[in-house]
Design an enzyme around this catalytic site. Sequence first.
Site, PDB file in Angstrom:
ATOM      1  N   ASP A 175       0.850  -1.822  13.565  1.00 41.05           N
ATOM      2  CA  ASP A 175       1.894  -1.038  12.894  1.00 41.05           C
ATOM      3  C   ASP A 175       2.017  -1.717  11.481  1.00 41.05           C
ATOM      4  O   ASP A 175       2.249  -2.921  11.383  1.00 41.05           O
ATOM      5  CB  ASP A 175       3.225  -1.210  13.653  1.00 41.05           C
ATOM      6  CG  ASP A 175       4.326  -0.123  12.910  1.00 41.05           C
ATOM      7  OD1 ASP A 175       4.405   1.063  13.088  1.00 41.05           O
ATOM      8  OD2 ASP A 175       5.174  -0.626  12.570  1.00 41.05           O
ATOM      9  N   ASN A 183       7.459   3.103   1.326  1.00 47.85           N
ATOM     10  CA  ASN A 183       7.197   4.527   0.809  1.00 47.85           C
ATOM     11  C   ASN A 183       8.507   4.957  -0.135  1.00 47.85           C
ATOM     12  O   ASN A 183       8.285   5.439  -0.917  1.00 47.85           O
ATOM     13  CB  ASN A 183       7.246   5.586   2.125  1.00 47.85           C
ATOM     14  CG  ASN A 183       5.825   6.159   2.174  1.00 47.85           C
ATOM     15  OD1 ASN A 183       4.985   6.139   1.396  1.00 47.85           O
ATOM     16  ND2 ASN A 183       5.740   6.942   3.314  1.00 47.85           N
ATOM     17  N   HIS A 188       5.280   8.265  -2.110  1.00 47.89           N
ATOM     18  CA  HIS A 188       4.224   8.592  -1.190  1.00 47.89           C
ATOM     19  C   HIS A 188       2.963   8.513  -1.753  1.00 47.89           C
ATOM     20  O   HIS A 188       2.032   7.958  -0.603  1.00 47.89           O
ATOM     21  CB  HIS A 188       4.553  10.021  -0.783  1.00 47.89           C
ATOM     22  CG  HIS A 188       5.994  10.213  -0.020  1.00 47.89           C
ATOM     23  ND1 HIS A 188       6.061   9.843   1.302  1.00 47.89           N
ATOM     24  CD2 HIS A 188       7.181  10.841  -0.392  1.00 47.89           C
ATOM     25  CE1 HIS A 188       7.439   9.901   1.723  1.00 47.89           C
ATOM     26  NE2 HIS A 188       7.678  10.479   0.679  1.00 47.89           N
ATOM     27  N   ASP A 192       0.378   6.473   0.743  1.00 49.08           N
ATOM     28  CA  ASP A 192      -0.984   6.782   1.331  1.00 49.08           C
ATOM     29  C   ASP A 192      -2.088   5.897   0.900  1.00 49.08           C
ATOM     30  O   ASP A 192      -2.897   5.452   1.687  1.00 49.08           O
ATOM     31  CB  ASP A 192      -1.272   8.300   0.796  1.00 49.08           C
ATOM     32  CG  ASP A 192      -0.330   9.181   1.191  1.00 49.08           C
ATOM     33  OD1 ASP A 192       0.326   9.113   1.988  1.00 49.08           O
ATOM     34  OD2 ASP A 192      -0.601  10.460   0.612  1.00 49.08           O
ATOM     35  N   GLU A 219       2.377   5.399  10.504  1.00 54.54           N
ATOM     36  CA  GLU A 219       1.762   4.109   9.897  1.00 54.54           C
ATOM     37  C   GLU A 219       1.152   3.260  11.297  1.00 54.54           C
ATOM     38  O   GLU A 219       1.258   1.934  11.019  1.00 54.54           O
ATOM     39  CB  GLU A 219       2.941   3.246   9.226  1.00 54.54           C
ATOM     40  CG  GLU A 219       4.033   2.822   9.809  1.00 54.54           C
ATOM     41  CD  GLU A 219       5.002   3.862  10.289  1.00 54.54           C
ATOM     42  OE1 GLU A 219       6.197   3.436  10.613  1.00 54.54           O
ATOM     43  OE2 GLU A 219       4.922   4.891   9.963  1.00 54.54           O
TER      44      GLU A 219
END
Length: 306
Positions: A175, A183, A188, A192, A219
Site C-alpha cells: 500500500d 492526491n 490526480h 497517477d 493504491e
Amino acid sequence: MDDANPASSILIIEDDPDTIHLLSTILMPLASILFAKDGETGVRLAEQHQPDVIVLDQQMPGQSGQETCRILQANPATRECSIVFVTAHNRPGDEARAFELGARDFVSKPFSPVVVTARVRNQLLLKQQSDALREMANIDGLTGAFNRRYADHQLEHEIRRHQRQGLSLGVVLVDVDHFKAYNDHYGHQAGDDSLRAVAQALMASARRPGEFVARYGGEEFVVVLPHSDPDDMDRFGWRIIETVRALAIPHDQSPEYGQVTISAGLVAAVPGDFGVRDFLEASDQALYDAKQAGRNTYRTASLEVT
C-alpha cells in the site's frame, strides 16, 4: 515464421518414435520442440511448460488422445494450448469429435509435411494473437502491472500448483502510504505518475520466473512469489521498501518521511488447505501491522492450521 522462434514451443504427444522423429523434423523450423510418448507424461509436460501448440495422437495405448485432450482442457494451466489431433483413423465423426473435445485442428495420417507445417504454423500465429489480446485484457491501463482479475485467477492457479508440489508460496500486499493526502495536495495527474513509478519499482523487484505484480485496488498492489520461503520474503520486503524509497518522490503531506513510501504485508506458506482468501487475509493483517509500526516498512505473517 520460417525460422524457429525460441519464444514459441510445440509439444508432440505420440507413442510411435518414428512419427515423433518425423514431426520433430518437420516442425523444428517453427518453434522449440518437446515430446512425450504417452498421455500421462504429455499432461505433466504441458502443465510444466505450457506450450503454444500440442500435436496429439488420437489413438494411444493407455490414456488415449481423447482422454488426454479432456484433461488438458479441464486444467486452467493448459486450457489455452492449441491442440492439433493427428490420427491414422479417418472414420465419419472423428473430426467432429476432435473439435467437440476442444481441438483446434485435425490432421489425418499419412500426413503431408506441407499440410502439417501450414496447420501448425497457423495455430502458432492464432495463439500469439490470442495471447496478445488476453494480456491486454489482464493489464491495468494506468500502471502497466497486471489487474485484479488476473491476480485472482493466477493466485488461485499458483495455490493449486504449490499444493500439489508441497512447496511454499509467497504473497505480498503493498500500500502506498498517505496516498489520498498526496492526491489531494499534488493533484490526480501527479498521483497517477507516482503510482506508475511505484508499480515499475515493484515489477523491477519481482525478478524470478513466475513472479508477478498486480494493481489490486486504488493504491494497493499484490505481488505473488512462487517457491518462496519466509527467508525469501524478508529479503523481498527489504528490497521493495528500499527500491521505492530510492525513487525519492517528494511528499510534503507525509508526516513521517517527506517522500513517497510504501508499507507491505508478507506471508509465505505451503498452501495445504489454505486458499486465496487465507493468503490475502494473512498478508492484509501483516500490512496493517506495518502501518501501525510507522509505515515505510514491512511485516510478515504466518499461516498455520488451527
